[in-house]
Design a protein around this motif. Structure first.
Motif, PDB file in Angstrom:
ATOM      1  N   LEU A   1       0.757  -1.274  -0.043  1.00 58.02           N
ATOM      2  CA  LEU A   1      -0.210  -0.087  -0.037  1.00 58.02           C
ATOM      3  C   LEU A   1       0.771   1.280  -0.052  1.00 58.02           C
ATOM      4  N   GLU A   2       2.044   1.201   0.614  1.00 55.70           N
ATOM      5  CA  GLU A   2       2.853   2.376   0.827  1.00 55.70           C
ATOM      6  C   GLU A   2       3.426   2.491  -0.785  1.00 55.70           C
ATOM      7  N   GLU A   3       3.996   1.579  -1.161  1.00 55.34           N
ATOM      8  CA  GLU A   3       4.710   1.593  -2.462  1.00 55.34           C
ATOM      9  C   GLU A   3       3.615   2.193  -3.425  1.00 55.34           C
TER      10      GLU A   3
ATOM     11  N   TYR B   1      -7.611   2.057   2.381  1.00 53.33           N
ATOM     12  CA  TYR B   1      -6.930   1.016   3.415  1.00 53.33           C
ATOM     13  C   TYR B   1      -5.990   1.052   4.118  1.00 53.33           C
ATOM     14  N   LEU B   2      -4.946   1.891   3.852  1.00 54.87           N
ATOM     15  CA  LEU B   2      -3.897   2.304   4.778  1.00 54.87           C
ATOM     16  C   LEU B   2      -4.430   3.211   5.910  1.00 54.87           C
TER      17      LEU B   2
ATOM     18  N   ASP C   1      -3.859   2.365   9.939  1.00 54.52           N
ATOM     19  CA  ASP C   1      -2.963   3.137  10.668  1.00 54.52           C
ATOM     20  C   ASP C   1      -3.770   4.083  11.595  1.00 54.52           C
ATOM     21  N   GLY C   2      -5.226   4.173  11.151  1.00 49.04           N
ATOM     22  CA  GLY C   2      -6.006   5.115  12.005  1.00 49.04           C
ATOM     23  C   GLY C   2      -5.701   6.463  11.513  1.00 49.04           C
TER      24      GLY C   2
END
Length: 345
Positions: free
Chosen positions: A297-299, A313-314, A318-319
């Motif tokens: 997701l970060e990439e 989603y992220l 992570d909230g």
């Protein structure tokens, strides 16, 4: 640092918005080693682009400098683009270097220009090149567009002023290969190229282009068979029949519903070998849905901050919303996002 590079941009009118955007984008990058020259020909009907480029090539040679030619319809948002060009020039021992071109929408424009056996030229992009032939994020190319064209060893080349406006950039690349020099494209460096503007605004475009293409084909007819046999270019002999990354990516999305294991393997190939940021971003998102590894997701968002599903989603994981995520509704990191980032305006 000693100035060892001339950056040259020609324009028929500096006051055009498209040109001012181009100039501002270049001036916002790292020009520590360069002098930037802007030539305004004031819509001079007798102006011949190859002639002026040839004079500047000689001027650079006299000063023992390299030169980068830029069109006035490009925009550059990579601050270190010039150093990256030098990196590739040195790593691949290439005297002429270009980069990837994308439209302002963020969609790919082209990576290089292929020459068929009949002398016709064709833009190509996102072709599945042999990974063994990609070095330092770059690949050798038959010819390139002068929208961004780096030339070193300037004394060895010339721009043929028999071309009216087009194909002279392809011609200088052919000169390089004929002299056993090399031409390369930086596949991980993108510039926005708004060349469709000229097609729409210039009613004589096709007539001039066809005339220049005819001259190019006749000039290089005897050499083209040799070009097609150069070791660095052999993979391009069948370039027009090769599968493209977009086609491959679309097929993987269908495979995903049949075999998750096979799809994961294929999506990993996209992330490892493809240079289309949108496709690589999408592949990372699909990999997350398959293996639930957060880093995908970060990439995905780093390559395409406007990927809404990845952002959602992220945020749930992570909230909080990731700081590098975009907020527009375009679904791809395009020109709009560059403006919002304030790198030019």
């Amino acid at each position: 640092m000693k100035k060892d590079t001339l950056i040259v941009m020609c324009t028929p009118n500096y006051n055009r918005l498209i040109t001012r955007r181009a100039v501002r984008s270049v001036k916002a990058t790292d020009l520590t080693r360069a002098e930037f020259i802007l030539l305004d020909n004031n819509f001079d009907g007798s102006f011949n682009h190859p002639t002026i480029m040839n004079r500047l090539l000689r001027y650079a040679a006299e000063r023992s400098m390299n030169v980068v030619f830029l069109d006035d319809d490009v925009e550059i948002y990579e601050s270190g683009w010039l150093e990256r060009v030098y990196d590739v020039s040195n790593a691949l021992n290439a005297d002429i270097v270009g980069c990837r071109h994308v439209f302002e929408s963020g969609e790919p424009n082209h990576d290089g220009i292929w020459i068929d056996s009949d002398g016709l030229s064709w833009l190509f992009t996102d072709q599945m090149l042999d990974p063994d032939n990609i070095k330092n994020g770059a690949a050798y190319m038959p010819t390139l567009c002068s929208a961004l064209l780096f030339v070193r060893d300037c004394k060895s080349f010339y721009f043929d002023d028999k071309f009216n406006k087009y194909q002279h950039d392809l011609d200088i690349c052919m000169q390089a290969w004929q002299m056993c020099k090399k031409v390369a494209c930086v596949l991980d460096l993108e510039i926005i190229h708004n060349y469709q503007y000229y097609r729409r605004k210039n009613p004589s475009y096709w007539g001039t282009f066809i005339a220049d293409s005819t001259y190019f084909a006749k000039k290089w007819a005897d050499y083209i068979p040799t070009l097609l046999e150069i070791d660095e270019l052999k993979q391009f002999k069948t370039i027009r029949s090769k599968r493209g990354w977009t086609d491959y990516y679309n097929s993987v999305t269908r495979v995903k519903s049949i075999s998750a294991e096979r799809a994961e393997e294929m999506f990993k190939r996209v992330t490892a070998e493809c240079f289309n940021k949108k496709l690589v971003s999408g592949a990372h998102f699909h990999l997350y849905t398959l293996n639930k590894q957060r880093q995908h997701l970060e990439e995905c968002l780093k390559l395409n901050p406007c990927h809404r599903a990845a952002k959602q989603y992220l945020t749930e994981i992570d909230g909080a919303e990731p700081k590098w995520a975009g907020n527009c509704t375009y679904g791809i990191n395009c020109k709009y996002c560059h403006f919002i980032g304030g790198s030019v305006y």
